[in-house]
Design an enzyme around this catalytic site. Structure first.
Site, PDB file in Angstrom:
ATOM      1  N   GLY A 128     -35.383 -22.385  30.902  1.00 34.07           N
ATOM      2  CA  GLY A 128     -35.749 -23.543  31.719  1.00 34.07           C
ATOM      3  C   GLY A 128     -36.637 -24.572  31.037  1.00 34.07           C
ATOM      4  O   GLY A 128     -37.356 -25.310  31.722  1.00 34.07           O
ATOM      5  N   SER A 129     -36.559 -24.688  29.708  1.00 43.08           N
ATOM      6  CA  SER A 129     -37.453 -25.651  29.056  1.00 43.08           C
ATOM      7  C   SER A 129     -37.051 -27.093  29.356  1.00 43.08           C
ATOM      8  O   SER A 129     -37.916 -27.973  29.437  1.00 43.08           O
ATOM      9  CB  SER A 129     -37.514 -25.404  27.540  1.00 43.08           C
ATOM     10  OG  SER A 129     -36.306 -25.764  26.906  1.00 43.08           O
ATOM     11  N   ARG A 169     -15.407 -16.878  41.424  1.00 42.05           N
ATOM     12  CA  ARG A 169     -16.034 -18.197  41.218  1.00 42.05           C
ATOM     13  C   ARG A 169     -16.054 -19.035  42.484  1.00 42.05           C
ATOM     14  O   ARG A 169     -17.033 -19.724  42.776  1.00 42.05           O
ATOM     15  CB  ARG A 169     -15.277 -18.968  40.136  1.00 42.05           C
ATOM     16  CG  ARG A 169     -15.722 -18.614  38.761  1.00 42.05           C
ATOM     17  CD  ARG A 169     -15.127 -19.554  37.706  1.00 42.05           C
ATOM     18  NE  ARG A 169     -15.129 -18.849  36.435  1.00 42.05           N
ATOM     19  CZ  ARG A 169     -16.208 -18.600  35.709  1.00 42.05           C
ATOM     20  NH1 ARG A 169     -17.391 -19.018  36.103  1.00 42.05           N
ATOM     21  NH2 ARG A 169     -16.127 -17.931  34.580  1.00 42.05           N
ATOM     22  N   ASN A 213     -25.434 -33.137  33.190  1.00 38.96           N
ATOM     23  CA  ASN A 213     -25.539 -31.926  32.365  1.00 38.96           C
ATOM     24  C   ASN A 213     -26.090 -32.330  31.002  1.00 38.96           C
ATOM     25  O   ASN A 213     -25.922 -33.468  30.574  1.00 38.96           O
ATOM     26  CB  ASN A 213     -24.149 -31.299  32.182  1.00 38.96           C
ATOM     27  CG  ASN A 213     -24.189 -30.037  31.329  1.00 38.96           C
ATOM     28  OD1 ASN A 213     -25.060 -29.183  31.519  1.00 38.96           O
ATOM     29  ND2 ASN A 213     -23.271 -29.910  30.394  1.00 38.96           N
ATOM     30  N   HIS A 217     -25.797 -31.011  27.000  1.00 41.57           N
ATOM     31  CA  HIS A 217     -25.030 -30.118  26.131  1.00 41.57           C
ATOM     32  C   HIS A 217     -25.580 -30.266  24.709  1.00 41.57           C
ATOM     33  O   HIS A 217     -25.804 -31.384  24.247  1.00 41.57           O
ATOM     34  CB  HIS A 217     -23.543 -30.489  26.177  1.00 41.57           C
ATOM     35  CG  HIS A 217     -22.692 -29.578  25.352  1.00 41.57           C
ATOM     36  ND1 HIS A 217     -22.364 -28.305  25.769  1.00 41.57           N
ATOM     37  CD2 HIS A 217     -22.144 -29.736  24.131  1.00 41.57           C
ATOM     38  CE1 HIS A 217     -21.637 -27.722  24.827  1.00 41.57           C
ATOM     39  NE2 HIS A 217     -21.483 -28.569  23.825  1.00 41.57           N
ATOM     40  N   GLU A 226     -13.401 -31.437  33.707  1.00 38.77           N
ATOM     41  CA  GLU A 226     -13.126 -30.896  32.373  1.00 38.77           C
ATOM     42  C   GLU A 226     -14.441 -30.506  31.689  1.00 38.77           C
ATOM     43  O   GLU A 226     -15.406 -31.290  31.697  1.00 38.77           O
ATOM     44  CB  GLU A 226     -12.396 -31.944  31.519  1.00 38.77           C
ATOM     45  CG  GLU A 226     -11.702 -31.322  30.325  1.00 38.77           C
ATOM     46  CD  GLU A 226     -11.094 -32.384  29.410  1.00 38.77           C
ATOM     47  OE1 GLU A 226     -10.985 -32.128  28.206  1.00 38.77           O
ATOM     48  OE2 GLU A 226     -10.754 -33.465  29.922  1.00 38.77           O
ATOM     49  N   GLN A 261     -35.333 -32.845  20.942  1.00 32.70           N
ATOM     50  CA  GLN A 261     -34.735 -34.116  21.374  1.00 32.70           C
ATOM     51  C   GLN A 261     -34.220 -34.030  22.812  1.00 32.70           C
ATOM     52  O   GLN A 261     -34.263 -35.014  23.552  1.00 32.70           O
ATOM     53  CB  GLN A 261     -33.603 -34.525  20.426  1.00 32.70           C
ATOM     54  CG  GLN A 261     -34.076 -34.784  19.003  1.00 32.70           C
ATOM     55  CD  GLN A 261     -35.207 -35.805  18.952  1.00 32.70           C
ATOM     56  OE1 GLN A 261     -35.184 -36.801  19.668  1.00 32.70           O
ATOM     57  NE2 GLN A 261     -36.194 -35.551  18.111  1.00 32.70           N
ATOM     58  N   GLU A 262     -33.731 -32.843  23.194  1.00 33.64           N
ATOM     59  CA  GLU A 262     -33.273 -32.679  24.581  1.00 33.64           C
ATOM     60  C   GLU A 262     -34.427 -32.963  25.544  1.00 33.64           C
ATOM     61  O   GLU A 262     -34.247 -33.614  26.574  1.00 33.64           O
ATOM     62  CB  GLU A 262     -32.742 -31.262  24.802  1.00 33.64           C
ATOM     63  CG  GLU A 262     -31.511 -30.962  23.973  1.00 33.64           C
ATOM     64  CD  GLU A 262     -30.780 -29.695  24.421  1.00 33.64           C
ATOM     65  OE1 GLU A 262     -31.429 -28.749  24.892  1.00 33.64           O
ATOM     66  OE2 GLU A 262     -29.551 -29.677  24.293  1.00 33.64           O
TER      67      GLU A 262
HETATM   68  C1  GAR Z   1     -30.192 -26.179  26.037  1.00 28.77           C
HETATM   69  O1  GAR Z   1     -30.157 -26.292  24.645  1.00 28.77           O
HETATM   70  C2  GAR Z   1     -28.958 -26.813  26.667  1.00 28.77           C
HETATM   71  O2  GAR Z   1     -28.483 -27.931  25.952  1.00 28.77           O
HETATM   72  C3  GAR Z   1     -27.966 -25.688  26.580  1.00 28.77           C
HETATM   73  O3  GAR Z   1     -28.704 -24.527  26.873  1.00 28.77           O
HETATM   74  C4  GAR Z   1     -30.056 -24.726  26.460  1.00 28.77           C
HETATM   75  C5  GAR Z   1     -30.938 -24.393  27.643  1.00 28.77           C
HETATM   76  O4  GAR Z   1     -32.283 -24.325  27.286  1.00 28.77           O
HETATM   77  N1  GAR Z   1     -26.899 -25.884  27.500  1.00 28.77           N
HETATM   78  C6  GAR Z   1     -25.638 -25.521  27.264  1.00 28.77           C
HETATM   79  O5  GAR Z   1     -25.290 -24.957  26.256  1.00 28.77           O
HETATM   80  C7  GAR Z   1     -24.664 -25.872  28.377  1.00 28.77           C
HETATM   81  N2  GAR Z   1     -23.325 -25.818  27.903  1.00 28.77           N
HETATM   82  P1  GAR Z   1     -33.400 -24.357  28.400  1.00 28.77           P
HETATM   83  O6  GAR Z   1     -33.062 -23.253  29.416  1.00 28.77           O
HETATM   84  O7  GAR Z   1     -34.667 -24.039  27.673  1.00 28.77           O
HETATM   85  O8  GAR Z   1     -33.420 -25.716  29.030  1.00 28.77           O
END
Ligand code: GAR
Length: 213
Positions: free
Chosen positions: A12-13, A62, A104, A106, A140, A170-171
């Site tokens: 969850g960062s 699902r 989202n 990615h 998709e 960067q995220e």
């Molecule tokens: C992040 O790097 C995110 O981009 C990736 O999971 C990580 C979650 O980190 N998401 C995916 O790969 C989705 N396809 P976090 O739990 O610390 O935010």
């Protein structure tokens, strides 16, 4: 005030970065995880945010799970659903319910490297830059109109962990920024492309350059 529901599956960062950004006009109404042991749930509770754990393993399939998830999400009347490390494939019905109001993040420069193990595959491919993408969710997988991207170098000797850490930094910058733009109603989607209303030239544009590597 816009209500935001954040979905997580793990540490969850990114969720924490969005919460810490304190976006004006936004209220983080709930954090929901499909994994009861997700570390991010206790972080969210530490901020006083309501949390829900909905274990996908307890559902027949699902469709059943996504229907239950949507019912939980809708309790909080969300204006925006934010997928932050939410690691489940979404059913079409679920995506359509929130289309235009679900983002989202990615860990690659989409449309390259959709799916899993993005950093390992980037290193194996020998690419010289990698990065991350915030996009609107469409049925998709890992496609959909791109809101923001940030680029980092792939350095000689990088392993998966080193590259992932560089990208994650960067995220934490671009995801709160993208959410802020949504809350400010500045994201315009036309023909599958996103433009930013009243964009200044330079770093406030929709492609966000990294401040550092
Ligand atoms: C992040 O790097 C995110 O981009 C990736 O999971 C990580 C979650 O980190 N998401 C995916 O790969 C989705 N396809 P976090 O739990 O610390 O935010």
């Amino acid at each position: 005030m816009k209500n935001i529901v954040i979905l997580i599956s793990g540490r969850g960062s990114n969720m924490e970065a969005i919460v810490r950004a304190g976006i004006p006009g936004a209220r983080i109404a709930a954090v929901i995880s499909n994994r009861p042991d997700a570390g991010g749930l206790s972080i969210a509770r530490g901020f006083g945010i309501e949390t829900v754990a909905l274990d996908h393993k307890l559902f027949a399939g699902r469709d059943e799970f996504d229907a239950a998830l949507a019912a939980e999400i809708d309790r909080f009347a969300p204006d925006l659903v934010v997928l932050a490390g939410y690691m489940r494939i979404l059913t079409d019905g679920f995506v359509r319910r929130y289309m235009g109001r679900m983002l989202n993040i990615h860990p690659s420069l989409l449309p390259c490297f959709t799916g899993l193990h993005t950093h390992r595959r980037a290193i194996e491919a020998g690419v010289k830059v990698a990065g991350t993408t915030v996009h609107f969710v469409t049925p998709e997988l890992d496609s959909g109109p791109i809101v923001a991207q940030a680029v980092v170098p792939v350095l000689p000797g990088d392993d998966e962990e080193a590259l992932a850490a560089r990208v994650l930094k960067q995220e934490h910058r671009i995801y709160p920024q993208a959410v802020r733009w949504f809350v400010e109603e500045r994201l315009i989607v036309e023909n599958g492309r996103v433009t930013l209303r009243d964009a200044q030239s330079g770093p406030e544009g929709w492609c966000v350059p990294p401040v550092d590597a």
